[in-house]
Design an enzyme around this catalytic site. Structure first.
Site, short mmCIF file in Angstrom:
data_model
loop_
_atom_site.label_atom_id
_atom_site.label_comp_id
_atom_site.label_asym_id
_atom_site.label_seq_id
_atom_site.Cartn_x
_atom_site.Cartn_y
_atom_site.Cartn_z
N ASP A 29 6.59 -5.15 -0.32
CA ASP A 29 6.42 -4.07 -1.15
C ASP A 29 7.26 -5.20 -2.32
O ASP A 29 8.49 -5.29 -2.10
CB ASP A 29 6.57 -2.57 -1.14
CG ASP A 29 6.43 -1.35 -1.26
OD1 ASP A 29 5.17 -1.79 -2.90
OD2 ASP A 29 6.90 -0.92 -2.16
N ASP A 31 7.83 -2.10 -5.24
CA ASP A 31 9.29 -0.82 -6.10
C ASP A 31 10.23 -0.44 -4.93
O ASP A 31 9.51 0.28 -4.22
CB ASP A 31 8.02 0.24 -6.72
CG ASP A 31 7.60 -0.15 -7.83
OD1 ASP A 31 7.93 -0.86 -9.01
OD2 ASP A 31 6.09 0.26 -8.04
N ASP A 227 9.62 0.29 1.41
CA ASP A 227 10.62 1.29 1.52
C ASP A 227 9.75 2.90 1.33
O ASP A 227 10.93 4.04 1.41
CB ASP A 227 11.68 1.55 0.05
CG ASP A 227 10.86 1.39 -1.36
OD1 ASP A 227 9.20 1.06 -1.12
OD2 ASP A 227 10.76 2.39 -2.21
#
Length: 364
Positions: A29, A31, A227
């Site tokens: 991922d 961001d 995250d």
């Protein structure tokens, strides 16, 4: 009580070698993992360069629909993570593919979001329109920093007139240097609340995005690095891939502890440098769970968790200082194998109290 007397618990197995030695491709991922806002997470570009030198390939899988793959790749390269457009899968691409398959080439579609949404629609042969009066067959809604009332209003009118509502992702927040900010899911909720229609969501955790990245990279043992529990970890599980949760983005220790069975990661680290190190196992001992110099156990049936320093000097183990959190997760998840339950934690000594304070965990 032996470890074999308890059900398998995510995180407990650990990894005796660094993930770079076990997994051939990291599906990252962006961001909250590689960058937060415009800036790289400190140390992550260097860690990813080291992972590549160790033979691990990288793919980038993002629910952020605002930018095109070319723009994302250029930004990554500027941050010290060389990437090409083919290395990037965005949720806009996933949504565009789904809409083209359902409605056929040339169908009229109203994009809501950043430039990446419209670009992905055009790339698969769909016709992009700007107003509800253009009679779009679908509205594709993705994240865009400049999305405002006017775009949301066009989407509402088009959907109420019969257009399909397709959302690139349902992330309620995005990480930023100022803390979590409204994400696409928040704006999708506005449109859905007004129209009374539930959108089709095509991004993570739908496994299509990770599956496409696996196809492009030829991965045999991919590792999802993210995250978020509800998109990255669950998406990895649904795609049949192991997952590494990093705490550099939106998930905090309390949210991790409360995770339901489909959102519990296999590995945990402070950031993506966790690709470079072994991950300690959590072992069941005497009715509790031990990791490094920490022990966690449930106090009574349905009682709080108790954390204590158990090793010489109460050390947290080499590396990331998360061994106590790993032990707490194993203890809580073993107690609630099938449920999403917030944890109440108490400290048995001063070192444990300091650790709980650092992790902002609720004490009882």
């Amino acid at each position: 009580m032996s470890a074999h007397a308890l059900p398998p618990v995510p995180l407990a197995a650990g990894l005796t070698e660094p993930p770079t030695a076990v997994h051939d491709v990291a599906l990252l991922d962006l961001d909250g993992v590689v960058y937060v806002g415009p800036d790289a997470v400190p140390g992550v570009p260097e860690a990813l360069a080291t992972a590549r030198r160790a033979g691990m390939r990288l793919g980038f899988v993002t629910n952020n629909a605002a930018r095109t793959p070319q723009e994302v790749a250029r930004h990554l390269t500027e941050l010290g993570v060389p990437a090409g457009a083919d290395d990037v899968i965005t949720s806009s691409q996933a949504a565009a593919t789904v809409v083209a398959q359902r409605l056929g080439a040339g169908a009229r579609v109203l994009p809501v979001g950043g430039p990446g949404v419209a670009a992905a629609l055009r790339a698969v042969g769909l016709t992009v329109v700007e107003r509800a009066e253009d009679e779009p067959a679908a509205v594709v809604q993705g994240y865009g920093r400049d999305v405002g009332w006017a775009q949301l209003a066009e989407a509402v009118v088009a959907i109420r007139n019969g257009a399909h509502h397709v959302a690139t992702n349902g992330d309620a927040t995005i990480p930023s240097p100022r803390g979590p900010l409204p994400g696409n899911g928040a704006m999708v909720g506005v449109v859905s609340a007004v129209t009374g229609r539930v959108p089709l969501i095509t991004g993570k955790p739908d496994p299509a995005m990770h599956a496409e990245c696996v196809r492009r990279t030829g991965a045999h043992r991919p590792l999802v690095v993210g995250d978020r529990l509800d998109t990255d970890v669950e998406g990895g599980r649904r795609a049949g891939a192991a997952s590494l949760l990093v705490l550099s983005g939106v998930t905090d220790p309390a949210t991790l502890l409360a995770a339901g069975p489909h959102q519990r990661p296999d590995l945990l680290s402070a950031d993506a440098s966790g690709l470079l190190v072994p991950h300690p196992a959590v072992t069941a001992e005497g009715g509790g769970w031990r990791c490094g110099g920490w022990e966690a156990r449930a106090v009574g049936e349905g009682g709080p968790l108790e954390l204590r320093s158990a090793g010489p000097g109460g050390h947290e183990g080499p590396g990331d200082g998360l061994d106590g959190l790993r032990a707490l997760c194993a203890a809580h998840w073993a107690q609630h194998p099938d449920d999403e339950v917030p944890a109440v934690v108490r400290a048995a000594d001063s070192r444990a109290e300091a650790a709980l304070l650092r992790w902002a965990l609720r004490t009882g």
